[in-house]
Scaffold this active site. Structure first.
Site, mmCIF file in Angstrom:
data_model
loop_
_atom_site.group_PDB
_atom_site.id
_atom_site.type_symbol
_atom_site.label_atom_id
_atom_site.label_comp_id
_atom_site.label_asym_id
_atom_site.label_seq_id
_atom_site.Cartn_x
_atom_site.Cartn_y
_atom_site.Cartn_z
ATOM 1 N N ARG A 117 -15.376 2.766 -0.187
ATOM 2 C CA ARG A 117 -16.082 1.487 -0.169
ATOM 3 C C ARG A 117 -17.321 1.558 0.719
ATOM 4 O O ARG A 117 -17.427 2.398 1.612
ATOM 5 C CB ARG A 117 -15.164 0.373 0.340
ATOM 6 N N LYS A 259 -11.180 -4.699 -4.290
ATOM 7 C CA LYS A 259 -11.323 -5.427 -3.038
ATOM 8 C C LYS A 259 -12.196 -6.664 -3.210
ATOM 9 O O LYS A 259 -12.097 -7.618 -2.426
ATOM 10 C CB LYS A 259 -11.906 -4.509 -1.962
ATOM 11 N N HIS A 278 -3.456 -9.050 3.401
ATOM 12 C CA HIS A 278 -3.639 -7.640 3.066
ATOM 13 C C HIS A 278 -2.354 -6.931 3.459
ATOM 14 O O HIS A 278 -2.218 -6.446 4.578
ATOM 15 C CB HIS A 278 -4.855 -7.087 3.825
ATOM 16 N N SER A 297 -6.213 0.011 5.241
ATOM 17 C CA SER A 297 -6.091 1.068 4.233
ATOM 18 C C SER A 297 -5.729 2.396 4.891
ATOM 19 O O SER A 297 -6.360 2.809 5.864
ATOM 20 C CB SER A 297 -7.412 1.208 3.466
ATOM 21 N N LYS A 301 0.979 1.210 3.961
ATOM 22 C CA LYS A 301 1.510 0.095 3.172
ATOM 23 C C LYS A 301 2.114 0.581 1.863
ATOM 24 O O LYS A 301 3.236 0.225 1.510
ATOM 25 C CB LYS A 301 0.408 -0.939 2.891
ATOM 26 N N THR A 302 1.346 1.376 1.114
ATOM 27 C CA THR A 302 1.817 1.849 -0.184
ATOM 28 C C THR A 302 2.996 2.800 -0.028
ATOM 29 O O THR A 302 3.990 2.716 -0.753
ATOM 30 C CB THR A 302 0.670 2.543 -0.940
ATOM 31 N N ASP A 316 -0.269 -3.929 -1.787
ATOM 32 C CA ASP A 316 -1.532 -4.132 -1.058
ATOM 33 C C ASP A 316 -1.976 -5.583 -0.875
ATOM 34 O O ASP A 316 -2.553 -5.906 0.145
ATOM 35 C CB ASP A 316 -2.651 -3.364 -1.770
ATOM 36 N N ARG A 381 -7.538 9.261 -4.499
ATOM 37 C CA ARG A 381 -6.694 8.086 -4.784
ATOM 38 C C ARG A 381 -6.143 8.133 -6.199
ATOM 39 O O ARG A 381 -6.708 8.758 -7.095
ATOM 40 C CB ARG A 381 -7.519 6.812 -4.639
#
Length: 504
Positions: A117, A259, A278, A297, A301-302, A316, A381
């Site tokens: 990003r 996002k 988030h 990020s 989390k994932t 997410d 990713r």
């Protein structure tokens, strides 16, 4: 009336021809006419805001739709909600230099110069709908309406020059009371499959009545004009709340769209009295108790949500309402850096047909992915639908969380593995958001950097962090949720990160 395909001299176009079939087809064709008229309005340089024509289409009855010949050379071929197979076919045909199939059937793509990003290039239009509510500053940099319209026209002019455009109509949010209708208009099959995986595709029987609440124009393969007021590079990601539009120029990184939807929900949900987060979420298979994981990020989390002992709600983006929690998305977006089946079997096995994997290196002969080769970027990713996780919950909603876990990736190895937090402590850590930016998650980040990210998602906040913190405090108090601080970072001075099995 029934749709048929006709190949024009220049390209394939959709036209409608009369036949003698039952009149029940008339509504379908008229609805198709409505879609094309919507797209003509969207791809028109006319500055009329979508809020005006959206209301028109919502109230318009099929009887007033007239036959319209769409065999118009000024309009690209519109490929609406294609299947994954069709998208992959077109990706391999037209993006062969940047798209390929892996040995497991996933679509491997390249995102060009941008492999993460670009938060410094994000702009929010400052107008009557946003000036008193948005948290202005380095996170939400203001943009004038005039500059947005210049970028919008630049993007639309580019989109209209293409032979074909992908149009993905999908929902953001699994709760029908709060979901939003999102339309993505893009040039790359890569972007179409990505958003088809990440959002909730509109069912075919609902397409006829689909009128978007928000439109994303992705012209990322075309640069922004750096001389436009407010631009600092050839990349620009602009969000206009009043017009309900987003424009992407100069970045092919698909995460900008994902996002962008989260940023929109971070504004819309608090305005509706709900808490957008988030976070990832899981559910106990036996008791139905749920847990939320907050984190920037790359903090886990994932990985933590892909736990075979629990049901996956989402990895997410979630909203906590008066009824419980629901997932905003229809898929997951996992980091693939050094991915192995031994450490993360659920994610490893999710990289299959229908998934899309970004900026990885393939073996030229076998097309196997080398997850240890980070020569393109450390931010490799994979995006895949929730259905690729065996224990994903069919309807990803849950009851009010019993546990709230704040994930801290401590690169210095100082914080303990796990800490129980009081109500005051959880608000302090939530607002402070201490963690580490991991390599590749943003452009220019090549090694872990300690940082403070309010609400563990500062780049996506639209309002002041205290707005979300006060909402969270009220939720915790009302529902009696326990709060924890979990360090997913480094083991003391060993230089090694804690393995997933320890943090789980």
């Amino acid at each position: 009336w029934t749709p048929t395909k006709h190949r024009a001299k220049t390209r394939k176009q959709a036209v409608f021809r009369p036949n003698n079939r039952k009149s029940s087809h008339r509504k379908q064709v008229m609805a198709q006419n409505s879609f094309f008229q919507q797209m003509e309005a969207l791809l028109d340089a006319n500055p009329v805001p979508p809020s005006e024509w959206i209301e028109y289409y919502k109230s318009m009855q099929p009887e007033v739709l007239h036959y319209h010949n769409h065999n118009d050379d000024s309009m690209p071929e519109l490929i609406r909600n294609p299947s994954p197979a069709r998208i992959i076919e077109l990706a391999l045909r037209y993006e062969g230099d940047t798209a390929n199939l892996t040995s497991t059937g996933a679509l491997a793509v390249r995102s060009g110069a941008k492999t993460g990003r670009s938060p410094k290039d994000k702009r929010i239009v400052q107008n009557d709908a946003s000036k008193d509510n948005v948290w202005w500053g380095p996170v939400n940099i203001p943009l004038t309406h005039q500059a947005f319209m210049i970028n919008r026209e630049r993007a639309i002019d580019y989109l209209r020059t293409q032979k074909r455009l992908f149009v993905i109509d999908a929902y953001a949010g699994h709760d029908k009371d709060y979901r939003m209708k999102i339309r993505i208009v893009c040039t790359r099959a890569y972007h179409a499959l990505f958003m088809r995986d990440m959002l909730i595709p509109c069912p075919e029987d609902e397409l006829n009545d689909f009128v978007p609440d928000f439109v994303i124009y992705n012209a990322g393969t075309f640069p922004a004009n750096r001389y436009v007021d407010g631009m600092t590079s050839s990349c620009s990601v602009d969000l206009n709340l009043e017009r309900a539009e987003m424009v992407v120029l100069g970045s092919q990184y698909a995460g900008e769209m994902k996002k962008g939807v989260l940023t929109l929900m971070m504004y819309k949900m608090p305005m509706a009295g709900q808490l957008c987060l988030h976070s990832s979420a899981t559910e106990d298979m036996r008791t139905g108790e749920t847990t939320l994981f907050f984190g920037l990020s790359g903090t886990g989390k994932t990985t933590l949500s892909a736990d075979p002992r629990r049901l996956l709600i989402g990895d997410d983006e979630h909203v906590w309402t008066e009824k419980g929690i629901f997932n905003i998305e229809g898929g997951c977006y996992a980091k693939c850096c050094n991915l192995t089946e031994e450490k993360e079997p659920e994610i490893y096995r999710a990289v299959k047909y229908g998934a899309i994997i970004e900026n990885v290196v393939l073996d030229e002969t076998t097309h196997e992915v080398d997850y240890d080769d980070l020569s393109i970027t450390e931010n490799t990713r994979c995006a895949y639908p929730l259905s690729h996780i065996p224990n994903a919950k069919a309807h990803p909603v849950g009851q009010h969380p019993n546990n709230v876990v704040l994930l801290v990736c401590d690169a210095a190895g100082v914080l303990p593995l796990v800490s129980k937090l009081t109500r005051e402590q959880v608000i302090y850590h939530f607002v402070a958001g201490f963690t580490s930016k991991l390599a590749g998650t943003e452009m220019g980040i090549t090694e872990p950097q300690p940082t403070f990210s309010s609400c563990y998602g500062e780049p996506f906040l639209m309002m002041h962090p205290l707005v979300y913190a006060n909402q969270l405090a009220d939720k915790l108090e009302k529902h009696g949720s326990d709060a924890w601080l979990l360090n997913t970072g480094w083991l003391g001075s060993t230089g090694k990160r804690r393995p997933p099995q320890d943090t789980r």
